[in-house]
Write a protein that holds these residues in place. Structure first.
Motif, PDB file in Angstrom:
ATOM      1  N   PRO A 138      -3.453 -17.476 -30.154  1.00  0.00           N
ATOM      2  CA  PRO A 138      -4.135 -16.201 -30.850  1.00  0.00           C
ATOM      3  C   PRO A 138      -3.167 -15.298 -31.388  1.00  0.00           C
ATOM      4  CG  PRO A 138      -3.945 -16.062 -28.389  1.00  0.00           C
ATOM      5  CD  PRO A 138      -3.557 -17.641 -28.748  1.00  0.00           C
ATOM      6  N   ILE A 139      -3.444 -14.584 -32.492  1.00  0.00           N
ATOM      7  CA  ILE A 139      -2.785 -13.657 -33.189  1.00  0.00           C
ATOM      8  C   ILE A 139      -3.376 -12.193 -33.009  1.00  0.00           C
ATOM      9  CG2 ILE A 139      -1.916 -12.657 -35.079  1.00  0.00           C
ATOM     10  CD1 ILE A 139      -1.048 -15.627 -36.129  1.00  0.00           C
ATOM     11  N   THR A 140      -2.899 -11.146 -32.681  1.00  0.00           N
ATOM     12  CA  THR A 140      -3.347 -10.111 -32.206  1.00  0.00           C
ATOM     13  C   THR A 140      -2.846  -9.052 -33.210  1.00  0.00           C
ATOM     14  OG1 THR A 140      -3.854 -10.328 -29.700  1.00  0.00           O
ATOM     15  CG2 THR A 140      -3.917  -8.144 -30.683  1.00  0.00           C
ATOM     16  N   VAL A 141      -3.728  -8.221 -33.925  1.00  0.00           N
ATOM     17  CA  VAL A 141      -3.577  -7.132 -34.721  1.00  0.00           C
ATOM     18  C   VAL A 141      -3.547  -5.880 -34.246  1.00  0.00           C
ATOM     19  CG1 VAL A 141      -3.653  -5.963 -37.233  1.00  0.00           C
ATOM     20  CG2 VAL A 141      -3.869  -8.675 -36.961  1.00  0.00           C
ATOM     21  N   ARG A 142      -2.425  -5.207 -33.987  1.00  0.00           N
ATOM     22  CA  ARG A 142      -2.490  -3.996 -33.240  1.00  0.00           C
ATOM     23  C   ARG A 142      -2.307  -2.672 -34.229  1.00  0.00           C
ATOM     24  NH1 ARG A 142       1.986  -3.438 -28.738  1.00  0.00           N
ATOM     25  NH2 ARG A 142       3.381  -3.054 -30.567  1.00  0.00           N
ATOM     26  N   PHE A 143      -3.291  -1.927 -34.200  1.00  0.00           N
ATOM     27  CA  PHE A 143      -3.480  -0.955 -35.202  1.00  0.00           C
ATOM     28  C   PHE A 143      -2.644   0.574 -34.561  1.00  0.00           C
ATOM     29  CE2 PHE A 143      -6.146  -1.962 -38.851  1.00  0.00           C
ATOM     30  CZ  PHE A 143      -6.721  -3.181 -38.464  1.00  0.00           C
ATOM     31  N   GLY A 144      -2.718   0.570 -33.366  1.00  0.00           N
ATOM     32  CA  GLY A 144      -2.030   1.697 -32.699  1.00  0.00           C
ATOM     33  C   GLY A 144      -2.395   1.377 -31.150  1.00  0.00           C
ATOM     34  N   GLU A 145      -1.806   2.368 -30.386  1.00  0.00           N
ATOM     35  CA  GLU A 145      -1.865   2.524 -28.849  1.00  0.00           C
ATOM     36  C   GLU A 145      -1.691   3.893 -28.311  1.00  0.00           C
ATOM     37  OE1 GLU A 145       2.526   0.720 -27.643  1.00  0.00           O
ATOM     38  OE2 GLU A 145       0.824  -0.219 -27.320  1.00  0.00           O
ATOM     39  N   THR A 146      -2.533   4.263 -27.191  1.00  0.00           N
ATOM     40  CA  THR A 146      -2.227   5.578 -26.774  1.00  0.00           C
ATOM     41  C   THR A 146      -2.579   5.250 -25.239  1.00  0.00           C
ATOM     42  OG1 THR A 146      -3.270   7.898 -26.821  1.00  0.00           O
ATOM     43  CG2 THR A 146      -4.568   6.102 -26.952  1.00  0.00           C
ATOM     44  N   GLN A 147      -2.418   6.435 -24.489  1.00  0.00           N
ATOM     45  CA  GLN A 147      -2.724   6.468 -23.024  1.00  0.00           C
ATOM     46  C   GLN A 147      -3.815   7.439 -22.780  1.00  0.00           C
ATOM     47  OE1 GLN A 147       1.173   7.425 -21.215  1.00  0.00           O
ATOM     48  NE2 GLN A 147       1.785   5.253 -21.355  1.00  0.00           N
ATOM     49  N   MET A 148      -4.373   7.039 -21.811  1.00  0.00           N
ATOM     50  CA  MET A 148      -5.776   7.970 -21.347  1.00  0.00           C
ATOM     51  C   MET A 148      -5.682   7.839 -19.782  1.00  0.00           C
ATOM     52  SD  MET A 148      -8.798   6.495 -23.717  1.00  0.00           S
ATOM     53  CE  MET A 148      -9.870   7.680 -23.134  1.00  0.00           C
ATOM     54  N   THR A 149      -6.352   9.199 -19.402  1.00  0.00           N
ATOM     55  CA  THR A 149      -6.304   9.453 -17.988  1.00  0.00           C
ATOM     56  C   THR A 149      -7.752   8.501 -17.621  1.00  0.00           C
ATOM     57  OG1 THR A 149      -7.884  11.403 -18.226  1.00  0.00           O
ATOM     58  CG2 THR A 149      -5.634  11.755 -17.975  1.00  0.00           C
ATOM     59  N   LEU A 150      -7.847   8.286 -16.397  1.00  0.00           N
ATOM     60  CA  LEU A 150      -8.961   7.457 -15.995  1.00  0.00           C
ATOM     61  C   LEU A 150     -10.458   8.142 -15.954  1.00  0.00           C
ATOM     62  CD1 LEU A 150      -9.780   5.044 -14.245  1.00  0.00           C
ATOM     63  CD2 LEU A 150      -9.653   6.254 -12.233  1.00  0.00           C
ATOM     64  N   ALA A 179     -10.744  10.365 -18.562  1.00  0.00           N
ATOM     65  CA  ALA A 179     -11.138  10.349 -19.791  1.00  0.00           C
ATOM     66  C   ALA A 179     -11.917   9.061 -20.239  1.00  0.00           C
ATOM     67  CB  ALA A 179      -9.992  10.536 -20.794  1.00  0.00           C
ATOM     68  N   LEU A 180     -11.259   8.083 -19.438  1.00  0.00           N
ATOM     69  CA  LEU A 180     -11.652   6.616 -19.768  1.00  0.00           C
ATOM     70  C   LEU A 180     -13.163   6.300 -19.296  1.00  0.00           C
ATOM     71  CD1 LEU A 180     -11.049   3.735 -20.803  1.00  0.00           C
ATOM     72  CD2 LEU A 180     -10.230   3.303 -18.748  1.00  0.00           C
ATOM     73  N   ALA A 181     -13.340   7.221 -17.866  1.00  0.00           N
ATOM     74  CA  ALA A 181     -14.753   6.827 -17.383  1.00  0.00           C
ATOM     75  C   ALA A 181     -15.746   7.825 -18.271  1.00  0.00           C
ATOM     76  CB  ALA A 181     -14.727   7.590 -16.045  1.00  0.00           C
ATOM     77  N   ARG A 182     -15.351   8.783 -19.227  1.00  0.00           N
ATOM     78  CA  ARG A 182     -16.289   9.501 -19.857  1.00  0.00           C
ATOM     79  C   ARG A 182     -16.474   8.827 -21.239  1.00  0.00           C
ATOM     80  NH1 ARG A 182     -13.190  14.258 -18.543  1.00  0.00           N
ATOM     81  NH2 ARG A 182     -12.472  14.373 -20.622  1.00  0.00           N
ATOM     82  N   LEU A 183     -15.847   7.730 -21.694  1.00  0.00           N
ATOM     83  CA  LEU A 183     -16.097   6.896 -22.807  1.00  0.00           C
ATOM     84  C   LEU A 183     -17.591   6.593 -23.073  1.00  0.00           C
ATOM     85  CD1 LEU A 183     -12.815   4.919 -23.407  1.00  0.00           C
ATOM     86  CD2 LEU A 183     -13.457   7.109 -24.562  1.00  0.00           C
ATOM     87  N   GLY A 184     -18.038   6.798 -24.409  1.00  0.00           N
ATOM     88  CA  GLY A 184     -19.329   6.339 -24.576  1.00  0.00           C
ATOM     89  C   GLY A 184     -19.617   6.381 -26.214  1.00  0.00           C
ATOM     90  N   PRO A 185     -20.610   6.000 -26.523  1.00  0.00           N
ATOM     91  CA  PRO A 185     -20.800   5.789 -28.277  1.00  0.00           C
ATOM     92  C   PRO A 185     -20.486   7.082 -28.636  1.00  0.00           C
ATOM     93  CG  PRO A 185     -22.836   4.955 -26.871  1.00  0.00           C
ATOM     94  CD  PRO A 185     -21.702   5.333 -25.963  1.00  0.00           C
ATOM     95  N   GLY A 186     -19.847   6.960 -29.833  1.00  0.00           N
ATOM     96  CA  GLY A 186     -19.445   8.146 -30.522  1.00  0.00           C
ATOM     97  C   GLY A 186     -18.056   8.720 -30.179  1.00  0.00           C
ATOM     98  N   SER A 187     -17.379   8.336 -28.996  1.00  0.00           N
ATOM     99  CA  SER A 187     -16.128   9.089 -28.630  1.00  0.00           C
ATOM    100  C   SER A 187     -15.135   8.741 -29.643  1.00  0.00           C
ATOM    101  CB  SER A 187     -15.999   8.358 -27.330  1.00  0.00           C
ATOM    102  OG  SER A 187     -17.047   8.792 -26.319  1.00  0.00           O
ATOM    103  N   MET A 188     -14.264   9.750 -29.638  1.00  0.00           N
ATOM    104  CA  MET A 188     -12.986   9.374 -30.790  1.00  0.00           C
ATOM    105  C   MET A 188     -11.734   9.533 -29.881  1.00  0.00           C
ATOM    106  SD  MET A 188     -14.581   9.572 -33.522  1.00  0.00           S
ATOM    107  CE  MET A 188     -13.019   9.848 -34.787  1.00  0.00           C
ATOM    108  N   ILE A 189     -11.167   8.273 -30.234  1.00  0.00           N
ATOM    109  CA  ILE A 189      -9.811   8.153 -29.491  1.00  0.00           C
ATOM    110  C   ILE A 189      -8.653   8.481 -30.753  1.00  0.00           C
ATOM    111  CG2 ILE A 189      -8.271   6.458 -28.406  1.00  0.00           C
ATOM    112  CD1 ILE A 189     -10.684   5.297 -27.449  1.00  0.00           C
TER     113      ILE A 189
END
Length: 265
Positions: A191-203, A205-215
């Protein structure tokens, strides 16, 4: 662009020939000028040696007249007939071009629908002359760029004489020898993965993710993307659209030794 104009010219000409074959009437495709209403349009996705999209469009009256030339009576023409007829005619036109002067292109004809794409200022206009009836105005426009050129045929290698004893390999070249079992695994699909970017998030912030969230990836859309195999970077490239799907044009490849290490299982 000249290539786009030639493609649209070919599609319009071939469409006229396909219409003539279906109606049994000689159809001429004449370039013309002037304004034209576009109520129906058919997107044609371009791939292979060219990448982009072109559109062919007609007015409601023009589409009805075109289909009526096939069915014989305008009263029999409905929207479903227009959708079917336009896709069939333009599909035949695209196929004729791919098997003729457009070798190396991939043309995917999508369903006809109400006009949504704006007609470009440099759109090309044609009159389809069907017998003695009023001309049917056809409009073509779009943008394409050069795509992936076909790989040239490789000449057959002549028979080689018995190889002389291998030369002494410098110690520097032996520092990173390739895996001895590489020839055994070359046909394994990875499998080939294309990585557009990466970042770090607090747990939190991750728990608050939902539809419409921006990263925010802190990366420009023009930056090259990374190609990963087994989580290892093997190349970088530019995102392109090929036949309506995303693809990556490779601009930079890591060293051969690093690529071999990426294949280790």
């Amino acid at each position: 662009m000249p290539e786009t104009k030639l493609l649209i010219d070919a599609l319009a000409t071939n469409l006229g020939e396909s219409l003539g074959a279906m109606t049994g009437t000689a159809v001429r495709c004449m370039p013309t000028v002037g304004e034209a209403t576009v109520d129906w349009q058919v997107p044609v996705q371009v791939g292979g040696t060219g990448v982009g999209t072109v559109w062919l469009g007609l007015s409601q009256d023009g589409a009805t007249q075109l289909v009526a030339a096939i069915l014989g009576d305008p009263a029999l023409v409905g929207d479903a007939d227009i959708v079917d007829a336009l896709k069939e005619l333009i599909g035949q036109a695209a196929g004729a071009h791919v098997h003729g002067d457009g070798k190396g292109l991939r043309l995917t004809v999508e369903d006809a629908g109400p006009a949504t794409a704006p007609v470009l200022p440099d759109a090309q206009h044609y009159d389809l002359m069907v017998g003695t009836a009023d001309p049917i105005r056809l409009v073509g426009w779009g943008r394409t760029i050069a795509g992936l050129a076909p790989e040239p045929a490789r000449p057959a290698m002549p028979a080689q004489p018995s190889a002389p004893p291998p030369p002494t390999i410098p110690a520097a070249a032996m520092a990173s020898p390739p895996p001895r079992n590489l020839d055994v695994v070359l046909d394994i699909e990875l499998p080939i993965t294309v990585r557009f970017g990466e970042t770090q998030m607090t747990l939190e912030a991750l728990a608050r993710l939902g539809p419409g969230s921006m990263i925010d990836l802190a990366r420009s859309p023009d930056d090259p993307v990374d190609l990963l195999v087994n989580g290892r970077l093997v190349a970088r490239g530019q995102v392109v659209v090929v036949s309506g799907c995303y693809g990556v044009r490779v601009n930079e490849v890591v060293s051969p030794a690093d690529r071999l290490r990426s294949l280790e299982l």
